[in-house]
Design a protein around this motif. Structure first.
Motif, PDB file in Angstrom:
ATOM      1  N   SER A  43     -34.081  15.020  -9.441  1.00 11.14           N
ATOM      2  CA  SER A  43     -34.002  16.065 -10.452  1.00 11.14           C
ATOM      3  C   SER A  43     -33.190  15.539 -11.631  1.00 11.14           C
ATOM      4  N   ARG A  44     -33.293  16.242 -12.748  1.00  9.88           N
ATOM      5  CA  ARG A  44     -32.546  15.826 -13.937  1.00  9.88           C
ATOM      6  C   ARG A  44     -31.055  16.034 -13.686  1.00  9.88           C
ATOM      7  N   PRO A  45     -30.197  15.181 -14.252  1.00  7.54           N
ATOM      8  CA  PRO A  45     -28.756  15.330 -14.015  1.00  7.54           C
ATOM      9  C   PRO A  45     -28.205  16.595 -14.673  1.00  7.54           C
ATOM     10  N   ASP A  46     -27.194  17.137 -14.065  1.00  6.60           N
ATOM     11  CA  ASP A  46     -26.529  18.326 -14.599  1.00  6.60           C
ATOM     12  C   ASP A  46     -25.711  17.911 -15.818  1.00  6.60           C
ATOM     13  N   PRO A  47     -25.983  18.459 -16.996  1.00  2.40           N
ATOM     14  CA  PRO A  47     -25.256  18.037 -18.200  1.00  2.40           C
ATOM     15  C   PRO A  47     -23.764  18.318 -18.134  1.00  2.40           C
ATOM     16  N   SER A  48     -23.346  19.254 -17.282  1.00  3.36           N
ATOM     17  CA  SER A  48     -21.919  19.570 -17.214  1.00  3.36           C
ATOM     18  C   SER A  48     -21.119  18.488 -16.495  1.00  3.36           C
TER      19      SER A  48
END
Length: 78
Positions: A43-48
């Motif tokens: 999945s795409r990385p969490d921007p936080s």
């Protein structure tokens, strides 16, 4: 002659162990290749939680820093 026979037995034992290791390694590899449920999806990385590596310098300050003695000409081209 006894030494040659002993060395042949040792060589045969090592070859047998090698073949056993090959078979034991091949079983999960082949079963994984035949099984479609082992597909890995990212999945795409969490921007936080993604690190921010900007250092707050303006482009002019970066140009000055990377060309002084503590900087690097290689990093200046980035």
């Amino acid at each position: 002659m006894r030494l040659v026979r002993l060395l042949l037995y040792v060589l045969a034992a090592l070859a047998g162990l090698y073949l056993l290791a090959v078979v034991l390694y091949a079983i999960p590899v082949v079963s994984g290749a035949l099984d479609d449920t082992m597909e890995v999806r990212f999945s795409r990385p969490d921007p936080s939680i993604v690190a921010e590596y900007r250092n707050g310098l303006t482009p002019a300050q970066k140009e000055t820093y990377y060309h002084l003695s503590q900087g690097s000409e290689i990093l200046g081209s980035c």
